[in-house]
Design a protein around this motif. Sequence first.
Motif, short mmCIF file in Angstrom:
data_model
loop_
_atom_site.label_atom_id
_atom_site.label_comp_id
_atom_site.label_asym_id
_atom_site.label_seq_id
_atom_site.Cartn_x
_atom_site.Cartn_y
_atom_site.Cartn_z
N GLY A 63 2.70 1.67 -3.11
CA GLY A 63 3.04 2.22 -4.42
C GLY A 63 2.23 3.49 -4.66
N PRO A 64 2.47 4.14 -5.81
CA PRO A 64 1.78 5.41 -6.10
C PRO A 64 0.26 5.26 -6.18
CG PRO A 64 3.16 4.68 -7.96
CD PRO A 64 3.46 3.78 -6.82
N ASP A 65 -0.23 4.03 -6.44
CA ASP A 65 -1.67 3.84 -6.54
C ASP A 65 -2.30 3.51 -5.18
OD1 ASP A 65 -0.58 1.36 -6.16
OD2 ASP A 65 -1.71 0.37 -7.78
N GLY A 66 -1.50 3.60 -4.09
CA GLY A 66 -2.04 3.34 -2.75
C GLY A 66 -2.12 1.87 -2.41
N ARG A 67 -1.59 1.01 -3.31
CA ARG A 67 -1.65 -0.43 -3.06
C ARG A 67 -0.29 -0.96 -2.63
NH1 ARG A 67 -5.35 0.24 -7.47
NH2 ARG A 67 -7.36 -0.66 -6.92
N VAL A 68 -0.28 -2.23 -2.21
CA VAL A 68 0.99 -2.86 -1.82
C VAL A 68 1.92 -2.89 -3.04
CG1 VAL A 68 2.06 -5.05 -1.14
CG2 VAL A 68 -0.03 -4.28 -0.01
N ASP A 69 3.15 -2.47 -2.81
CA ASP A 69 4.15 -2.47 -3.87
C ASP A 69 4.77 -3.88 -3.91
OD1 ASP A 69 6.58 -2.27 -5.24
OD2 ASP A 69 6.79 -0.14 -4.73
N LEU A 70 4.47 -4.63 -4.98
CA LEU A 70 4.87 -6.04 -5.03
C LEU A 70 6.39 -6.23 -4.99
CD1 LEU A 70 2.36 -7.64 -7.59
CD2 LEU A 70 2.28 -7.64 -5.09
N GLU A 71 7.11 -5.30 -5.61
CA GLU A 71 8.58 -5.42 -5.60
C GLU A 71 9.11 -5.27 -4.19
OE1 GLU A 71 10.44 -6.79 -7.78
OE2 GLU A 71 8.51 -6.95 -8.84
N LYS A 72 8.54 -4.29 -3.48
CA LYS A 72 8.97 -4.09 -2.09
C LYS A 72 8.64 -5.31 -1.25
CE LYS A 72 9.39 0.84 -1.65
NZ LYS A 72 8.39 1.77 -2.17
N LEU A 73 7.47 -5.89 -1.53
CA LEU A 73 7.07 -7.08 -0.77
C LEU A 73 8.04 -8.23 -1.06
CD1 LEU A 73 5.14 -8.66 1.04
CD2 LEU A 73 3.71 -9.12 -0.96
N ARG A 74 8.37 -8.41 -2.34
CA ARG A 74 9.29 -9.50 -2.72
C ARG A 74 10.63 -9.35 -2.01
NH1 ARG A 74 7.11 -8.99 -8.03
NH2 ARG A 74 5.63 -10.70 -8.31
N SER A 75 11.09 -8.10 -1.89
CA SER A 75 12.40 -7.97 -1.25
C SER A 75 12.30 -8.02 0.28
CB SER A 75 13.14 -6.71 -1.73
OG SER A 75 12.31 -5.60 -1.56
N ALA A 76 11.08 -7.90 0.81
CA ALA A 76 10.94 -7.94 2.28
C ALA A 76 10.82 -9.37 2.82
CB ALA A 76 9.73 -7.12 2.72
N VAL A 77 10.30 -10.29 1.99
CA VAL A 77 10.07 -11.65 2.51
C VAL A 77 11.37 -12.45 2.53
CG1 VAL A 77 7.65 -11.79 1.78
CG2 VAL A 77 9.46 -12.60 0.24
#
Length: 476
Positions: free
Chosen positions: A184-198
């Motif tokens: 994400g823009p803050d340099g951290r894992v983007d939770l939404e992207k993670l949710r759609s990847a699992v």
Amino acid sequence: MKLLFEKSISGRCASILPKCDVPMAAIDSSLKRGSAPHLPELSEIDLSRHYSELERRAFGVNNGFYPLGSCTMKYNPRINEEIASLPGFTDIHPLQPESTAKGCLEVLALAERYLCEITGMDAMTFQPAAGAHGELAGVMLIKKYHEARGDYKRCKIIVPDSAHGTNPATAVMCGMSVINISSGPDGRVDLEKLRSAVGGDTAGLMLTNPNTLGIFEKDILEITKIVHESGGLVYYDGANLNAVMGVVRPGDMGFDCVHLNLHKTFATPHGGGGPGSGAVACKSFLEPYLPSPIVSKGGKLNYSRPETIGKVKMFYGNFLVILKALTYIMSLGSEGVVESAKLAVLNANYFMSRLSGAYSIINKGLCMHEFVITMGKEAKESHVSALDIAKALIDKGSHPPTIYFPLIVAEAMMVEPTETESKEALDQASDMYIDVYKSAMSNPESVHNAPALAPVCRPDEVGAARSPILKYTGKW
Ligand SMILES: *Cc1c(COP(=O)(O)O)cnc(C)c1O
């Protein structure tokens, strides 16, 4: 500088061997070499000077500031080396009877206990010889776990783009396919992207924390929860535990296994290809799969492990590295371990704030044990690149920081001062960084050929890649 072979004078020698006091054995001529080996012949002092000269040309942590990000090139107290050179530890053989090596088994058992305490895990293997090797063992545990349950469709490993490069490489080595998710823009894992990847094909997630931007993943509990709910396991790349050891534990954050780089955080110098240890710790449900043997609770070697992933290295790993880690932990004590992590973070933040007036810092807010600068704008507008700054720093007597890593930052410079630098040293080093920046920006030409004072000046990097000279040519 000449090679030992070039300094050789026929007939010189450095060895003073005692006279042979036993009858010479008759050696069959079929076993003898035809001619003497081609070895350099030098006197002892010439030999000694040769190595001292080589040493002067190298830059080590004893020579000055060495802020190599992601590598933790920290000062390692000498006591660790001293303990690791005791004859009781060095004069052992991996095949000698177990009953004659009780002390060494105790070292393994104690190191496991402390490191499990520090990571919040239940069991450990010391076999892997490096961080990447530990990752391989860890992902093999994850794979085995799914296979043991008959769940063969889990073949994907999710890796955020802020991970260390070894993470995706490891997953591929293990026969997994890699799902890369961007930050994400803050340099951290983007939770939404993670949710759609699992999903049902997720074997697990590999998380580098702090990530390669020196940022702690603040949503870490949510991250491990999302992966667990999909049926995958979570792997913690703890190579840089320096920032968090004793403060937070991967086991408490929901991770199933973790590797540590004992050769970064725990007192073995990192680099030079020397012996390392990528010790892997895991939760008890993964313990049956750990490489064989493990040291059982009674301090005995346990080889009867039918579900093991097999050996990943001979015997028990690099024993003396484990011993140094144990010495380091015991000499710091539980409070010292925490203090060391806190100082690593404090020093990085102090250094970052000193540089923030001159350089563009990627980190917003506090960093962990390291931070990242971008020279992207300067490179475009003023022809001053990260490489130029790094090379100019060499002339000032500092080792350059890591450059061009992490890959997600243009013209990156990754700085990790480590816990042992004093405020005075950090003040001096930050003045040096700012000086170099200012003079580079006011006269970009001045840094294009830097360093001028090092034994090897600016190599032709394109030439080195395209037409490497891999053989000594007599001019260096
Ligand atoms: C250094 C490092 C590794 C790899 O360790 P090696 O011992 O060099 O194989 C993996 N992950 C991270 C985050 C690292 O900093």
